[in-house]
Design a protein around this motif. Structure first.
Motif, PDB file in Angstrom:
ATOM      1  N   THR A   1      66.147  16.473  12.550  1.00 26.97           N
ATOM      2  CA  THR A   1      65.667  15.312  13.300  1.00 26.97           C
ATOM      3  C   THR A   1      65.993  15.449  14.783  1.00 26.97           C
ATOM      4  O   THR A   1      65.172  15.129  15.645  1.00 26.97           O
ATOM      5  CB  THR A   1      66.317  14.024  12.774  1.00 26.97           C
ATOM      6  N   PHE A   2      67.183  15.934  15.059  1.00 26.75           N
ATOM      7  CA  PHE A   2      67.665  16.121  16.425  1.00 26.75           C
ATOM      8  C   PHE A   2      68.298  17.500  16.540  1.00 26.75           C
ATOM      9  O   PHE A   2      68.632  18.127  15.528  1.00 26.75           O
ATOM     10  CB  PHE A   2      68.678  15.021  16.782  1.00 26.75           C
ATOM     11  N   PRO A   3      68.486  18.020  17.745  1.00 28.06           N
ATOM     12  CA  PRO A   3      68.990  19.384  17.912  1.00 28.06           C
ATOM     13  C   PRO A   3      70.489  19.503  17.660  1.00 28.06           C
ATOM     14  O   PRO A   3      71.289  19.679  18.582  1.00 28.06           O
ATOM     15  CB  PRO A   3      68.620  19.724  19.362  1.00 28.06           C
ATOM     16  N   THR A   4      70.870  19.444  16.393  1.00 22.62           N
ATOM     17  CA  THR A   4      72.271  19.600  16.005  1.00 22.62           C
ATOM     18  C   THR A   4      72.334  20.021  14.542  1.00 22.62           C
ATOM     19  O   THR A   4      71.481  19.627  13.742  1.00 22.62           O
ATOM     20  CB  THR A   4      73.071  18.303  16.197  1.00 22.62           C
ATOM     21  N   THR A   5      73.347  20.800  14.206  1.00 17.09           N
ATOM     22  CA  THR A   5      73.600  21.149  12.806  1.00 17.09           C
ATOM     23  C   THR A   5      74.584  20.191  12.150  1.00 17.09           C
ATOM     24  O   THR A   5      74.892  20.340  10.963  1.00 17.09           O
ATOM     25  CB  THR A   5      74.159  22.584  12.692  1.00 17.09           C
TER      26      THR A   5
END
Length: 465
Positions: A150-154
């Motif tokens: 959804t967003f740029p993170t793991t």
């Protein structure tokens, strides 16, 4: 109670000493799956009940035309990537990147509540200030199994501090060799905002190889000869010579182009290709560019040259190959959720279904509505459905198998059902974990509202014209 227990034990001992077999009343099952007989967990039980199990329902050409109908029904969800614009205006790109707003409720990572600064850092990483007036589209392929986020993170982000199974930022898993359009790059360069044929979101940039020319991308995308993974999964063998190809894993329905005979060397990574299919896989160069390497798939693998024939028997066989595997929200745990289970079953035949359950409900096909129907009428409607029909309810989708002794059976990937004898204070039911691909009947109760699956049905969808 103690005296009664001793009496029963003594009586059983006397019966055994006399050589007479003891007969005890069978223990009644309290399992949520008590109506599923052992033989119902075998695909042949359901296939044997079909009048024409091997009749081809739709030809490859008809399936291709059906895929165009899906795109027409859901033009903002499912795409023919070859027709996608070569660039996007700044306004269009910004709308795509921000279409999923930051949640307003409390969320957690590693048990700790996320504060506003966390989301501000994500916003900075999205690089909205880097959007230009006109933004060229890049063309690439995934080089390993990866995720769209959804967003740029793991970071695994959950709705409860103790949750370890539902990552709310996990959108979907993606196979290797999947075509992607690169629409934007994060501030740190570690993430691409991508579009695949039925989803968009953030993907690790290191998992994508970008073509120097669109024509190179198109040539591979349109490869005339390819394998289709017909088993639940395909894992390539260990490869000490090309670690980037070693033990790559593909899910059912994945399409893997075959190498041209002229491209096949005498040895592939120091192994003879005899006894193998030789496939051509994308790899990522050090500069992030696209290259290709041959790889070996043993002839004994559960794969098909081209798509499988679309028959009722094959729908059921494909679905049952995933039975017993763990439920995985958005492809977590290298597994599937309900809609991915349906998608993978049908992409084995060449269908390009949407990713999510509500989108599949709105897709092309013969639609039967359950709205306003009582339980008796719902049963009559279901009796008229063909096995392989998808059954939809809010937030869930299942594959219909058939009717037996007045009960209607499905196979689906399901996380839990509710215990109707144990209600929570908010009216929901105590959660009974299932977390797998299972055969059930429609008498299971939903956790959220206590209704049965049968009562909750909204739409049945037959994937055919």
């Amino acid at each position: 109670m103690k005296n009664r227990t001793k009496t029963v034990a003594l009586g059983a001992l006397i019966i055994l000493m006399l050589g007479v077999p003891a007969s005890f009343p069978p223990k009644r099952s309290t399992s949520a799956l008590r109506y599923v007989l052992p033989e119902m967990r075998r695909p042949d039980f359901w296939i044997a009940r079909l009048p024409e199990p091997d009749r081809v329902i739709m030809s490859p050409g008809e399936i291709a035309a059906f895929n165009k109908e899906i795109i027409a029904n859901l033009p903002d969800t499912v795409y023919d990537l070859t027709l996608y614009p070569s660039s996007l205006t700044g306004g269009k790109l910004a709308r795509l990147i921000t279409e999923r707003a930051f949640p307003q409720k409390d969320l957690y990572h590693d048990g700790r509540r996320l504060d506003p600064a966390y989301f501000e850092n994500l916003r900075q990483e999205m690089n909205l200030t880097g959007i230009k007036q006109e933004n060229p589209v890049g063309y690439g392929f995934t080089v390993k199994r990866t995720d769209i986020r959804t967003f740029p993170t793991t970071d695994m982000v959950t709705g409860k501090p103790e949750d370890r199974e539902f990552d709310l930022f996990q959108e979907t898993a993606v196979d290797p060799a999947e075509p992607v359009l690169v629409l934007h790059t994060s501030s740190g360069g570690e993430w691409y905002f991508v579009q695949i044929y039925n989803y968009r979101g953030w993907m690790p940039a290191s998992h994508v190889a970008v073509a120097a020319r669109r024509e190179e991308w198109l040539d591979y995308l349109r490869a005339p000869s390819f394998l289709v993974v017909s088993g639940s999964k395909l894992r390539l063998g260990y490869n000490p010579c090309s670690p980037e190809l070693s033990e790559l894993e593909f899910s059912m329905g994945a399409k893997i182009p075959l190498a041209d005979k002229r491209e096949i060397p005498e040895a592939v990574d120091n192994q003879s290709p005899h006894g193998n299919y030789v496939v051509k896989l994308p790899v990522r160069r050090p500069d992030g560019g696209l290259a290709f390497k041959p790889a070996l798939v043993p002839l004994g693998s559960d794969v098909s040259t081209g798509y499988l024939p679309y028959t009722r028997a094959n729908i059921i066989r494909q679905a049952f190959k995933m039975q017993g595997e763990r439920y995985g929200w958005g492809g977590m745990f290298k597994s599937r959720d309900c809609s991915a289970f349906v998608l993978d079953t049908y992409r084995s035949f060449g269908f390009k279904l949407p990713r999510n359950a509500d989108e599949q409900e709105a897709s092309a096909g013969k639609t039967v509505s359950f709205q306003g129907e009582g339980e008796r009428r719902r049963g009559q409607v279901i009796k008229g459905l063909v096995p392989g029909t998808t059954l939809h309810l809010p937030g869930h989708v299942m594959l219909y198998l058939g009717e037996s002794k007045g009960r209607y059976y499905v196979i689906h990937a399901i996380s839990a059902c509710g215990d109707p004898k144990k209600k929570n204070a908010d009216g929901s039911l105590r959660r009974i974990p299932l977390n797998g691909v299972v055969v059930t009947d429609l008498s299971l109760h939903r956790v959220s509202n206590g209704k049965t699956l049968l009562e909750s049905l909204t739409v049945a969808k037959q994937v055919e014209k």
